[in-house]
Motif scaffolding. Structure first.
Motif, short mmCIF file in Angstrom:
data_model
loop_
_atom_site.label_atom_id
_atom_site.label_comp_id
_atom_site.label_asym_id
_atom_site.label_seq_id
_atom_site.Cartn_x
_atom_site.Cartn_y
_atom_site.Cartn_z
N PHE A 237 11.51 12.78 -4.55
CA PHE A 237 12.13 13.45 -3.27
C PHE A 237 11.30 14.30 -2.47
CE2 PHE A 237 15.97 12.20 -5.94
CZ PHE A 237 16.45 11.09 -5.21
N GLU A 238 10.12 14.02 -2.33
CA GLU A 238 9.40 14.82 -1.30
C GLU A 238 9.66 14.20 -0.01
OE1 GLU A 238 5.21 14.98 -2.00
OE2 GLU A 238 5.40 15.85 -4.19
N ALA B 37 0.89 -1.21 -0.14
CA ALA B 37 0.00 0.24 -0.02
C ALA B 37 0.90 1.24 0.00
CB ALA B 37 -1.04 -0.03 1.25
N GLY B 38 0.51 2.45 -0.68
CA GLY B 38 1.02 3.40 -0.56
C GLY B 38 1.30 4.09 0.95
N LEU B 39 2.30 4.55 0.98
CA LEU B 39 2.89 5.12 2.63
C LEU B 39 2.61 6.68 2.46
CD1 LEU B 39 5.82 3.00 3.37
CD2 LEU B 39 3.51 2.59 4.17
N ARG B 40 1.61 7.11 3.23
CA ARG B 40 1.44 8.54 3.45
C ARG B 40 2.19 9.08 4.66
NH1 ARG B 40 -4.29 10.98 2.53
NH2 ARG B 40 -4.81 9.49 4.38
N ARG B 41 2.02 10.52 4.86
CA ARG B 41 2.76 10.81 6.19
C ARG B 41 2.10 10.46 7.21
NH1 ARG B 41 3.81 17.24 5.62
NH2 ARG B 41 1.76 17.11 4.69
N LYS B 42 2.54 10.22 8.22
CA LYS B 42 2.01 9.44 9.54
C LYS B 42 0.80 10.39 10.04
CE LYS B 42 2.83 7.64 14.02
NZ LYS B 42 4.02 7.17 15.07
N ALA B 43 0.85 11.94 9.94
CA ALA B 43 -0.36 12.62 10.37
C ALA B 43 -1.56 12.45 9.42
CB ALA B 43 0.41 14.23 10.46
N GLN C 35 11.76 9.97 4.24
CA GLN C 35 11.35 9.13 5.29
C GLN C 35 11.39 7.76 5.00
OE1 GLN C 35 7.88 11.26 6.75
NE2 GLN C 35 9.25 12.55 8.10
N ILE C 36 10.75 7.20 3.69
CA ILE C 36 10.81 5.72 3.54
C ILE C 36 11.93 5.32 3.16
CG2 ILE C 36 9.92 4.21 1.77
CD1 ILE C 36 7.70 5.95 1.39
N ALA C 37 12.84 5.98 2.59
CA ALA C 37 14.36 5.68 2.31
C ALA C 37 15.03 5.46 3.86
CB ALA C 37 14.99 6.65 1.32
N LEU D 298 20.84 14.10 -0.86
CA LEU D 298 19.58 14.11 0.10
C LEU D 298 19.48 12.69 0.89
CD1 LEU D 298 16.91 15.39 -2.12
CD2 LEU D 298 17.94 16.68 -0.30
N LEU D 299 20.10 11.40 0.26
CA LEU D 299 20.45 10.25 1.19
C LEU D 299 21.89 9.95 1.24
CD1 LEU D 299 17.80 8.48 -1.45
CD2 LEU D 299 17.53 9.45 0.87
N PRO D 300 22.39 10.60 1.95
CA PRO D 300 23.94 10.33 2.38
C PRO D 300 23.95 8.95 3.17
CG PRO D 300 23.15 12.27 3.97
CD PRO D 300 22.18 11.89 2.88
N GLN D 301 23.07 8.68 3.95
CA GLN D 301 23.23 7.55 4.82
C GLN D 301 23.33 6.15 3.66
OE1 GLN D 301 20.72 9.24 4.08
NE2 GLN D 301 18.54 8.23 4.85
N VAL D 302 22.86 6.11 2.37
CA VAL D 302 23.30 5.13 1.59
C VAL D 302 23.78 5.94 0.42
CG1 VAL D 302 21.21 3.59 2.40
CG2 VAL D 302 20.62 5.70 0.79
#
Length: 475
Positions: free
Chosen positions: A300-301, A260-266, A306-308, A345-349
Protein backbone atom coordinates in the motif's frame (compact mmCIF):
# COMPACT_ATOMS: atom_id res chain seq x y z
CA UNK A 1 -2.15 -23.29 -36.33
CA UNK A 2 0.32 -26.00 -37.42
CA UNK A 3 3.65 -24.20 -37.72
CA UNK A 4 5.76 -22.12 -35.32
CA UNK A 5 8.44 -19.74 -36.62
CA UNK A 6 11.04 -18.09 -34.35
CA UNK A 7 12.76 -14.82 -35.33
CA UNK A 8 16.33 -14.86 -34.01
CA UNK A 9 19.50 -12.82 -34.38
CA UNK A 10 21.83 -10.50 -32.52
CA UNK A 11 20.47 -7.30 -30.92
CA UNK A 12 19.27 -4.39 -33.05
CA UNK A 13 18.84 -6.17 -36.39
CA UNK A 14 15.07 -5.52 -36.60
CA UNK A 15 13.49 -8.68 -35.17
CA UNK A 16 10.61 -6.88 -33.41
CA UNK A 17 9.99 -4.71 -36.48
CA UNK A 18 9.64 -7.85 -38.62
CA UNK A 19 7.42 -9.44 -35.94
CA UNK A 20 5.08 -6.42 -36.03
CA UNK A 21 5.06 -6.54 -39.82
CA UNK A 22 4.07 -10.22 -39.82
CA UNK A 23 1.30 -9.92 -37.21
CA UNK A 24 0.02 -6.70 -38.82
CA UNK A 25 0.02 -4.70 -35.58
CA UNK A 26 2.50 -2.91 -33.34
CA UNK A 27 2.42 -5.51 -30.59
CA UNK A 28 6.15 -5.60 -29.80
CA UNK A 29 8.00 -2.55 -28.48
CA UNK A 30 10.43 -1.08 -31.01
CA UNK A 31 13.21 1.37 -30.23
CA UNK A 32 16.69 2.24 -31.50
CA UNK A 33 18.15 1.04 -28.18
CA UNK A 34 19.68 -2.45 -28.52
CA UNK A 35 18.15 -5.18 -26.36
CA UNK A 36 14.59 -3.83 -26.07
CA UNK A 37 13.00 -7.28 -26.32
CA UNK A 38 13.72 -9.59 -23.38
CA UNK A 39 10.98 -12.22 -23.29
CA UNK A 40 9.77 -14.35 -26.17
CA UNK A 41 6.47 -13.01 -27.47
CA UNK A 42 4.06 -15.14 -29.53
CA UNK A 43 1.82 -13.77 -32.25
CA UNK A 44 -0.35 -14.95 -35.14
CA UNK A 45 1.33 -14.08 -38.42
CA UNK A 46 -0.18 -13.51 -41.85
CA UNK A 47 2.25 -13.51 -44.76
CA UNK A 48 0.36 -13.31 -48.04
CA UNK A 49 -1.59 -16.62 -47.93
CA UNK A 50 0.40 -18.21 -45.09
CA UNK A 51 -0.86 -18.42 -41.49
CA UNK A 52 1.52 -19.45 -38.70
CA UNK A 53 2.58 -18.66 -35.16
CA UNK A 54 5.60 -16.38 -34.90
CA UNK A 55 7.86 -15.86 -31.88
CA UNK A 56 9.71 -12.61 -31.29
CA UNK A 57 12.87 -13.20 -29.26
CA UNK A 58 15.61 -11.31 -27.45
CA UNK A 59 18.87 -10.56 -29.23
CA UNK A 60 21.39 -13.34 -28.58
CA UNK A 61 24.69 -12.36 -26.98
CA UNK A 62 27.61 -14.31 -25.54
CA UNK A 63 27.26 -13.75 -21.78
CA UNK A 64 27.43 -15.38 -18.36
CA UNK A 65 24.41 -17.73 -18.00
CA UNK A 66 23.57 -16.16 -14.60
CA UNK A 67 23.55 -12.58 -15.94
CA UNK A 68 20.50 -10.87 -17.40
CA UNK A 69 21.87 -11.19 -20.94
CA UNK A 70 22.57 -14.88 -20.30
CA UNK A 71 19.00 -15.49 -19.09
CA UNK A 72 17.67 -13.64 -22.14
CA UNK A 73 19.75 -15.92 -24.36
CA UNK A 74 18.27 -18.98 -22.60
CA UNK A 75 14.78 -17.70 -23.43
CA UNK A 76 15.75 -17.29 -27.08
CA UNK A 77 17.23 -20.79 -27.25
CA UNK A 78 14.01 -22.15 -25.73
CA UNK A 79 12.10 -20.43 -28.56
CA UNK A 80 14.36 -22.05 -31.18
CA UNK A 81 13.81 -25.46 -29.59
CA UNK A 82 10.04 -24.88 -29.62
CA UNK A 83 9.89 -23.64 -33.23
CA UNK A 84 9.59 -25.61 -36.45
CA UNK A 85 11.54 -23.00 -38.43
CA UNK A 86 13.98 -20.19 -37.58
CA UNK A 87 14.25 -16.87 -39.38
CA UNK A 88 17.88 -15.81 -38.81
CA UNK A 89 18.09 -12.03 -39.20
CA UNK A 90 21.22 -10.09 -40.06
CA UNK A 91 21.71 -6.37 -40.67
CA UNK A 92 22.64 -6.06 -44.35
CA UNK A 93 23.49 -2.38 -43.84
CA UNK A 94 26.01 -3.05 -41.05
CA UNK A 95 27.32 -6.23 -42.65
CA UNK A 96 28.26 -9.54 -41.10
CA UNK A 97 29.79 -9.51 -37.60
CA UNK A 98 31.60 -12.17 -35.52
CA UNK A 99 28.46 -12.28 -33.32
CA UNK A 100 26.39 -13.29 -36.35
CA UNK A 101 28.78 -16.15 -37.11
CA UNK A 102 28.75 -17.39 -33.50
CA UNK A 103 24.95 -17.25 -33.31
CA UNK A 104 24.58 -19.02 -36.67
CA UNK A 105 26.53 -21.95 -35.21
CA UNK A 106 24.15 -22.07 -32.22
CA UNK A 107 21.05 -22.02 -34.44
CA UNK A 108 22.50 -24.72 -36.69
CA UNK A 109 23.07 -26.92 -33.63
CA UNK A 110 19.31 -27.22 -33.02
CA UNK A 111 18.76 -28.85 -36.40
CA UNK A 112 15.79 -26.69 -37.38
CA UNK A 113 15.23 -25.44 -40.95
CA UNK A 114 16.67 -21.92 -41.20
CA UNK A 115 15.81 -19.04 -43.52
CA UNK A 116 18.59 -16.45 -43.67
CA UNK A 117 16.98 -12.99 -43.80
CA UNK A 118 19.02 -9.87 -44.65
CA UNK A 119 17.08 -6.97 -43.15
CA UNK A 120 17.56 -3.26 -43.95
CA UNK A 121 18.41 -4.25 -47.55
CA UNK A 122 16.93 -0.99 -48.84
CA UNK A 123 19.80 1.03 -47.33
CA UNK A 124 22.67 2.35 -49.40
CA UNK A 125 25.65 0.02 -49.23
CA UNK A 126 23.60 -2.98 -48.11
CA UNK A 127 24.59 -5.03 -51.17
CA UNK A 128 28.04 -5.88 -49.77
CA UNK A 129 26.46 -7.08 -46.52
CA UNK A 130 24.11 -9.25 -48.54
CA UNK A 131 27.00 -11.02 -50.27
CA UNK A 132 28.84 -11.42 -46.94
CA UNK A 133 25.87 -13.38 -45.58
CA UNK A 134 26.80 -16.39 -47.75
CA UNK A 135 29.74 -17.00 -45.37
CA UNK A 136 27.31 -18.18 -42.68
CA UNK A 137 26.54 -21.34 -44.63
CA UNK A 138 22.79 -20.97 -44.13
CA UNK A 139 21.88 -20.75 -47.78
CA UNK A 140 20.88 -17.83 -49.96
CA UNK A 141 19.95 -14.69 -47.98
CA UNK A 142 16.50 -13.22 -48.53
CA UNK A 143 16.76 -9.40 -48.74
CA UNK A 144 13.90 -7.53 -47.06
CA UNK A 145 13.02 -4.25 -45.39
CA UNK A 146 10.88 -5.03 -42.36
CA UNK A 147 10.24 -1.34 -41.73
CA UNK A 148 8.97 -0.60 -45.23
CA UNK A 149 7.47 -4.02 -46.03
CA UNK A 150 9.74 -4.72 -48.99
CA UNK A 151 10.66 -8.27 -49.95
CA UNK A 152 7.71 -9.96 -48.18
CA UNK A 153 6.79 -12.06 -51.24
CA UNK A 154 10.37 -13.35 -51.46
CA UNK A 155 10.30 -14.12 -47.73
CA UNK A 156 7.07 -16.05 -48.19
CA UNK A 157 8.62 -18.18 -50.96
CA UNK A 158 11.78 -18.80 -48.90
CA UNK A 159 9.74 -19.99 -45.89
CA UNK A 160 7.64 -22.33 -48.04
CA UNK A 161 10.78 -23.80 -49.62
CA UNK A 162 12.42 -24.30 -46.21
CA UNK A 163 9.52 -26.35 -44.80
CA UNK A 164 9.01 -28.40 -47.96
CA UNK A 165 5.86 -26.88 -49.40
CA UNK A 166 2.62 -25.06 -48.59
CA UNK A 167 0.87 -28.06 -47.04
CA UNK A 168 2.53 -27.35 -43.67
CA UNK A 169 0.59 -24.09 -43.47
CA UNK A 170 -2.80 -25.34 -44.57
CA UNK A 171 -3.17 -22.58 -47.14
CA UNK A 172 -6.03 -24.38 -48.84
CA UNK A 173 -8.41 -23.16 -46.11
CA UNK A 174 -8.45 -19.58 -44.94
CA UNK A 175 -7.92 -19.20 -41.20
CA UNK A 176 -9.32 -16.23 -39.35
CA UNK A 177 -6.98 -14.33 -37.09
CA UNK A 178 -8.11 -14.70 -33.50
CA UNK A 179 -5.56 -12.51 -31.74
CA UNK A 180 -6.87 -9.18 -30.51
CA UNK A 181 -5.02 -5.92 -30.77
CA UNK A 182 -4.80 -4.49 -27.24
CA UNK A 183 -4.57 -0.99 -28.72
CA UNK A 184 -8.09 -1.33 -30.19
CA UNK A 185 -9.94 -3.18 -27.45
CA UNK A 186 -13.42 -2.45 -26.30
CA UNK A 187 -14.01 -0.28 -23.26
CA UNK A 188 -16.61 -0.80 -20.59
CA UNK A 189 -19.23 0.95 -22.72
CA UNK A 190 -18.98 -1.59 -25.53
CA UNK A 191 -22.49 -2.64 -26.61
CA UNK A 192 -21.46 -6.27 -27.14
CA UNK A 193 -20.65 -6.59 -23.46
CA UNK A 194 -24.10 -5.41 -22.48
CA UNK A 195 -25.77 -7.99 -24.72
CA UNK A 196 -24.52 -11.08 -22.87
CA UNK A 197 -27.29 -12.34 -20.59
CA UNK A 198 -25.49 -15.40 -19.18
CA UNK A 199 -22.08 -16.10 -17.73
CA UNK A 200 -19.98 -17.77 -20.43
CA UNK A 201 -17.25 -20.14 -19.23
CA UNK A 202 -16.24 -21.23 -22.74
CA UNK A 203 -14.37 -18.00 -23.49
CA UNK A 204 -10.81 -17.52 -22.18
CA UNK A 205 -10.70 -15.47 -18.98
CA UNK A 206 -8.37 -12.52 -19.59
CA UNK A 207 -6.26 -11.66 -16.55
CA UNK A 208 -3.62 -8.91 -16.28
CA UNK A 209 -0.95 -9.10 -13.56
CA UNK A 210 0.17 -5.59 -12.60
CA UNK A 211 2.10 -3.88 -9.83
CA UNK A 212 5.23 -1.95 -8.97
CA UNK A 213 8.64 -3.13 -10.28
CA UNK A 214 10.12 -6.18 -8.56
CA UNK A 215 6.84 -7.22 -6.93
CA UNK A 216 7.18 -10.77 -8.29
CA UNK A 217 4.72 -10.70 -11.21
CA UNK A 218 6.75 -12.81 -13.66
CA UNK A 219 7.72 -15.34 -10.98
CA UNK A 220 4.04 -15.73 -10.11
CA UNK A 221 3.06 -16.49 -13.71
CA UNK A 222 5.96 -18.93 -14.13
CA UNK A 223 4.70 -20.88 -11.12
CA UNK A 224 1.21 -21.00 -12.62
CA UNK A 225 2.66 -22.43 -15.84
CA UNK A 226 5.09 -24.78 -14.13
CA UNK A 227 8.01 -23.58 -16.30
CA UNK A 228 10.40 -20.63 -16.66
CA UNK A 229 8.35 -19.13 -19.48
CA UNK A 230 9.05 -15.49 -18.48
CA UNK A 231 12.36 -13.85 -17.71
CA UNK A 232 12.90 -13.30 -13.96
CA UNK A 233 15.73 -12.15 -11.73
CA UNK A 234 16.71 -9.90 -8.83
CA UNK A 235 16.95 -6.84 -11.09
CA UNK A 236 13.98 -4.45 -10.97
CA UNK A 237 12.21 -3.64 -14.25
CA UNK A 238 13.17 -6.76 -16.23
CA UNK A 239 9.80 -7.07 -17.99
CA UNK A 240 9.21 -4.54 -20.77
CA UNK A 241 6.61 -5.99 -23.14
CA UNK A 242 3.18 -7.12 -21.98
CA UNK A 243 3.47 -10.84 -22.71
CA UNK A 244 0.39 -13.07 -22.87
CA UNK A 245 0.44 -16.76 -21.94
CA UNK A 246 -2.42 -19.25 -22.18
CA UNK A 247 -3.09 -22.24 -19.94
CA UNK A 248 -5.94 -24.04 -18.19
CA UNK A 249 -7.00 -24.04 -14.55
CA UNK A 250 -9.49 -26.75 -13.60
CA UNK A 251 -10.59 -26.97 -17.22
CA UNK A 252 -11.09 -23.20 -17.58
CA UNK A 253 -9.02 -21.47 -20.27
CA UNK A 254 -6.94 -18.59 -18.90
CA UNK A 255 -5.15 -15.90 -20.91
CA UNK A 256 -2.78 -14.12 -18.53
CA UNK A 257 -0.75 -10.98 -19.25
CA UNK A 258 2.55 -10.20 -17.59
CA UNK A 259 3.18 -6.46 -17.57
CA UNK A 260 6.03 -4.05 -16.91
CA UNK A 261 6.31 -2.64 -13.39
CA UNK A 262 4.49 0.68 -13.03
CA UNK A 263 6.48 3.43 -11.31
CA UNK A 264 5.28 6.86 -10.34
CA UNK A 265 4.73 9.07 -13.39
CA UNK A 266 7.33 11.62 -12.26
CA UNK A 267 10.02 8.93 -12.27
CA UNK A 268 9.26 7.69 -15.79
CA UNK A 269 11.63 9.72 -17.95
CA UNK A 270 13.12 7.40 -20.58
CA UNK A 271 11.22 6.84 -23.82
CA UNK A 272 11.54 3.06 -23.54
CA UNK A 273 9.97 2.98 -20.07
CA UNK A 274 7.14 5.21 -21.30
CA UNK A 275 6.46 2.67 -24.07
CA UNK A 276 6.48 -0.17 -21.51
CA UNK A 277 4.03 1.67 -19.25
CA UNK A 278 1.72 2.41 -22.20
CA UNK A 279 1.81 -1.29 -23.10
CA UNK A 280 0.91 -2.23 -19.52
CA UNK A 281 -2.01 0.22 -19.50
CA UNK A 282 -3.33 -1.31 -22.73
CA UNK A 283 -3.14 -4.74 -21.10
CA UNK A 284 -5.26 -3.43 -18.19
CA UNK A 285 -7.91 -2.15 -20.61
CA UNK A 286 -7.87 -5.44 -22.50
CA UNK A 287 -8.18 -7.59 -19.36
CA UNK A 288 -11.37 -8.59 -17.59
CA UNK A 289 -9.78 -9.22 -14.18
CA UNK A 290 -6.71 -7.31 -12.97
CA UNK A 291 -4.55 -8.75 -10.19
CA UNK A 292 -2.48 -6.15 -8.36
CA UNK A 293 0.58 -7.82 -6.88
CA UNK A 294 1.75 -6.11 -3.67
CA UNK A 295 4.90 -6.87 -1.75
CA UNK A 296 3.57 -8.12 1.60
CA UNK A 297 6.58 -6.56 3.34
CA UNK A 298 5.92 -3.05 1.94
CA UNK A 299 2.27 -2.91 0.86
CA UNK A 300 0.00 0.00 0.00
CA UNK A 301 2.55 2.53 -1.08
CA UNK A 302 1.15 5.51 -2.93
CA UNK A 303 1.78 3.92 -6.33
CA UNK A 304 -0.12 0.78 -5.32
CA UNK A 305 -3.18 2.87 -4.44
CA UNK A 306 -2.94 4.80 -7.72
CA UNK A 307 -2.82 1.55 -9.70
CA UNK A 308 -5.89 0.25 -7.85
CA UNK A 309 -7.72 3.51 -8.55
CA UNK A 310 -6.80 3.26 -12.25
CA UNK A 311 -8.18 -0.29 -12.45
CA UNK A 312 -11.44 0.82 -10.80
CA UNK A 313 -11.80 3.79 -13.16
CA UNK A 314 -11.27 1.49 -16.14
CA UNK A 315 -14.11 -0.69 -14.83
CA UNK A 316 -12.05 -3.87 -14.53
CA UNK A 317 -12.65 -6.50 -11.84
CA UNK A 318 -9.94 -6.24 -9.16
CA UNK A 319 -8.15 -8.85 -7.02
CA UNK A 320 -5.22 -8.11 -4.69
CA UNK A 321 -2.36 -10.58 -4.17
CA UNK A 322 -0.03 -10.05 -1.20
CA UNK A 323 3.12 -11.68 -2.58
CA UNK A 324 6.28 -12.89 -0.80
CA UNK A 325 4.14 -14.24 2.05
CA UNK A 326 6.85 -16.81 2.78
CA UNK A 327 9.04 -13.98 4.11
CA UNK A 328 6.46 -12.87 6.71
CA UNK A 329 6.97 -14.13 10.27
CA UNK A 330 3.87 -13.16 12.30
CA UNK A 331 1.37 -14.00 9.57
CA UNK A 332 -1.92 -13.83 11.51
CA UNK A 333 -1.21 -10.36 12.84
CA UNK A 334 0.06 -9.13 9.48
CA UNK A 335 -2.98 -10.56 7.63
CA UNK A 336 -5.40 -8.80 9.98
CA UNK A 337 -3.48 -5.54 9.51
CA UNK A 338 -3.48 -5.89 5.71
CA UNK A 339 -7.23 -6.55 5.57
CA UNK A 340 -7.93 -3.50 7.75
CA UNK A 341 -5.75 -1.34 5.47
CA UNK A 342 -7.44 -2.75 2.37
CA UNK A 343 -10.90 -1.70 3.61
CA UNK A 344 -9.68 1.70 4.78
CA UNK A 345 -7.47 2.68 1.83
CA UNK A 346 -9.62 1.28 -1.01
CA UNK A 347 -13.20 2.36 -0.20
CA UNK A 348 -14.06 2.59 -3.92
CA UNK A 349 -13.79 -1.22 -4.18
CA UNK A 350 -15.06 -2.15 -0.74
CA UNK A 351 -14.87 -5.87 -0.06
CA UNK A 352 -12.21 -6.54 -2.73
CA UNK A 353 -10.75 -10.03 -2.48
CA UNK A 354 -7.18 -10.04 -1.10
CA UNK A 355 -5.18 -13.27 -1.03
CA UNK A 356 -1.74 -13.87 0.59
CA UNK A 357 0.49 -15.84 -1.78
CA UNK A 358 4.08 -16.78 -2.52
CA UNK A 359 5.02 -16.81 -6.19
CA UNK A 360 8.33 -18.42 -5.24
CA UNK A 361 6.92 -21.44 -3.36
CA UNK A 362 3.48 -21.59 -4.98
CA UNK A 363 1.48 -21.33 -1.76
CA UNK A 364 -1.92 -19.65 -2.07
CA UNK A 365 -2.05 -19.79 -5.89
CA UNK A 366 -5.16 -21.99 -5.98
CA UNK A 367 -6.96 -19.58 -3.64
CA UNK A 368 -5.87 -16.69 -5.86
CA UNK A 369 -7.24 -18.36 -9.00
CA UNK A 370 -10.51 -19.15 -7.22
CA UNK A 371 -10.77 -15.48 -6.18
CA UNK A 372 -10.14 -14.43 -9.81
CA UNK A 373 -12.88 -16.73 -11.17
CA UNK A 374 -15.38 -15.72 -8.44
CA UNK A 375 -14.69 -12.01 -9.00
CA UNK A 376 -15.09 -12.43 -12.76
CA UNK A 377 -18.45 -14.09 -12.24
CA UNK A 378 -19.64 -11.16 -10.10
CA UNK A 379 -18.31 -8.72 -12.70
CA UNK A 380 -20.70 -10.35 -15.22
CA UNK A 381 -23.71 -10.38 -12.90
CA UNK A 382 -27.17 -9.17 -13.95
CA UNK A 383 -29.94 -8.30 -11.52
CA UNK A 384 -33.61 -8.29 -12.47
CA UNK A 385 -35.41 -4.96 -12.64
CA UNK A 386 -38.09 -6.12 -10.20
CA UNK A 387 -35.51 -6.94 -7.52
CA UNK A 388 -33.73 -3.65 -8.09
CA UNK A 389 -36.88 -1.57 -7.68
CA UNK A 390 -37.91 -3.39 -4.50
CA UNK A 391 -34.41 -2.76 -3.18
CA UNK A 392 -34.49 0.91 -4.21
CA UNK A 393 -37.76 1.42 -2.37
CA UNK A 394 -36.32 -0.16 0.79
CA UNK A 395 -33.17 2.00 0.58
CA UNK A 396 -35.26 5.17 0.33
CA UNK A 397 -37.34 4.17 3.34
CA UNK A 398 -34.21 3.53 5.41
CA UNK A 399 -32.49 6.72 4.29
CA UNK A 400 -34.57 9.10 2.14
CA UNK A 401 -32.83 11.31 -0.41
CA UNK A 402 -32.16 14.80 0.99
CA UNK A 403 -34.40 17.77 0.40
CA UNK A 404 -32.62 20.45 -1.62
CA UNK A 405 -34.05 23.99 -1.51
CA UNK A 406 -37.05 22.64 0.36
CA UNK A 407 -37.93 20.13 -2.35
CA UNK A 408 -37.58 16.38 -1.81
CA UNK A 409 -35.68 14.43 -4.49
CA UNK A 410 -37.58 11.35 -5.67
CA UNK A 411 -35.97 8.21 -7.09
CA UNK A 412 -38.70 6.65 -9.19
CA UNK A 413 -37.29 3.68 -11.11
CA UNK A 414 -34.07 1.66 -11.43
CA UNK A 415 -32.77 -0.85 -13.96
CA UNK A 416 -29.46 -2.44 -14.94
CA UNK A 417 -28.33 -1.33 -18.37
CA UNK A 418 -25.06 -3.26 -18.68
CA UNK A 419 -22.64 -5.71 -17.11
CA UNK A 420 -18.83 -5.96 -17.19
CA UNK A 421 -18.88 -3.95 -14.87
CA UNK A 422 -22.50 -3.73 -13.64
CA UNK A 423 -24.06 -0.40 -14.64
CA UNK A 424 -27.39 0.95 -13.40
CA UNK A 425 -29.58 3.89 -14.30
CA UNK A 426 -32.10 5.54 -11.98
CA UNK A 427 -34.99 7.77 -13.03
CA UNK A 428 -34.79 10.76 -10.72
CA UNK A 429 -36.85 13.93 -10.31
CA UNK A 430 -33.78 16.19 -9.93
CA UNK A 431 -30.57 14.30 -10.84
CA UNK A 432 -28.41 17.44 -10.84
CA UNK A 433 -29.27 18.14 -7.19
CA UNK A 434 -28.58 14.64 -5.79
CA UNK A 435 -25.36 14.72 -3.71
CA UNK A 436 -22.47 12.34 -4.40
CA UNK A 437 -22.75 10.97 -0.87
CA UNK A 438 -26.16 9.46 -1.68
CA UNK A 439 -24.71 7.70 -4.74
CA UNK A 440 -22.03 6.19 -2.48
CA UNK A 441 -24.80 5.09 -0.09
CA UNK A 442 -26.58 3.30 -2.94
CA UNK A 443 -23.36 1.73 -4.28
CA UNK A 444 -22.42 0.38 -0.84
CA UNK A 445 -25.95 -0.96 -0.45
CA UNK A 446 -25.76 -2.74 -3.80
CA UNK A 447 -22.47 -4.39 -2.83
CA UNK A 448 -23.85 -5.54 0.52
CA UNK A 449 -27.37 -6.62 -0.44
CA UNK A 450 -26.54 -8.28 -3.77
CA UNK A 451 -23.17 -9.70 -2.69
CA UNK A 452 -20.97 -7.70 -5.08
CA UNK A 453 -17.77 -7.16 -3.04
CA UNK A 454 -14.89 -5.40 -4.74
CA UNK A 455 -16.70 -4.88 -8.05
CA UNK A 456 -16.68 -1.45 -9.75
CA UNK A 457 -20.27 -0.20 -9.99
CA UNK A 458 -21.60 2.49 -12.30
CA UNK A 459 -24.72 4.40 -11.23
CA UNK A 460 -26.11 7.16 -13.42
CA UNK A 461 -29.30 9.22 -13.29
CA UNK A 462 -31.71 10.66 -15.77
CA UNK A 463 -34.70 12.86 -15.38
CA UNK A 464 -37.94 11.06 -16.09
CA UNK A 465 -40.72 8.83 -14.81
CA UNK A 466 -41.02 5.11 -14.44
CA UNK A 467 -41.72 3.92 -18.01
CA UNK A 468 -43.83 1.02 -16.72
CA UNK A 469 -46.02 3.08 -14.40
CA UNK A 470 -49.66 3.57 -15.52
CA UNK A 471 -50.21 6.84 -17.32
CA UNK A 472 -52.29 9.41 -15.49
CA UNK A 473 -55.45 10.42 -17.30
CA UNK A 474 -55.88 14.05 -18.20
CA UNK A 475 -58.87 15.81 -16.67
Amino acid sequence: MSLTVAIVGRPNVGKSTLFNRLVGRKLALVDDTPGVTRDRRPGEARLVDLRFEVLDTAGMEDADPESLAGRMRAQTEAAIAEADLALFLIDAKAGLTPADEALAAIVRRYGRPVVLVANKAEARGAESGLYDAYRLGLGEPCPISAEHGEGMLDLRDAIVAAVGGEAAFGVEGDTAVTDIDVSEVETESDPEETAQPAYDESRPLRVAIVGRPNAGKSTLINHFLGEDRLLTGPEAGITRDSISVEWKWRGRRIKMFDTAGLRRKARVQEKLEKLSVADALRAIRFAEVVVIVLDAQFPFEKQDLQIADLVEREGRALVIAFNKWDLIEDRQERLADLREKTERLLPQVRGVRAVPISGQTGSGLDRLMQAIVDTHRLWNVRISTARLNRWLETMQVQHPPPAVSGRRIRLKYMTQIKARPPGFIIACSRPEALPVSYTRYLANGLREDFDLPGIPLRISYRKGDNPYAPKKKRR
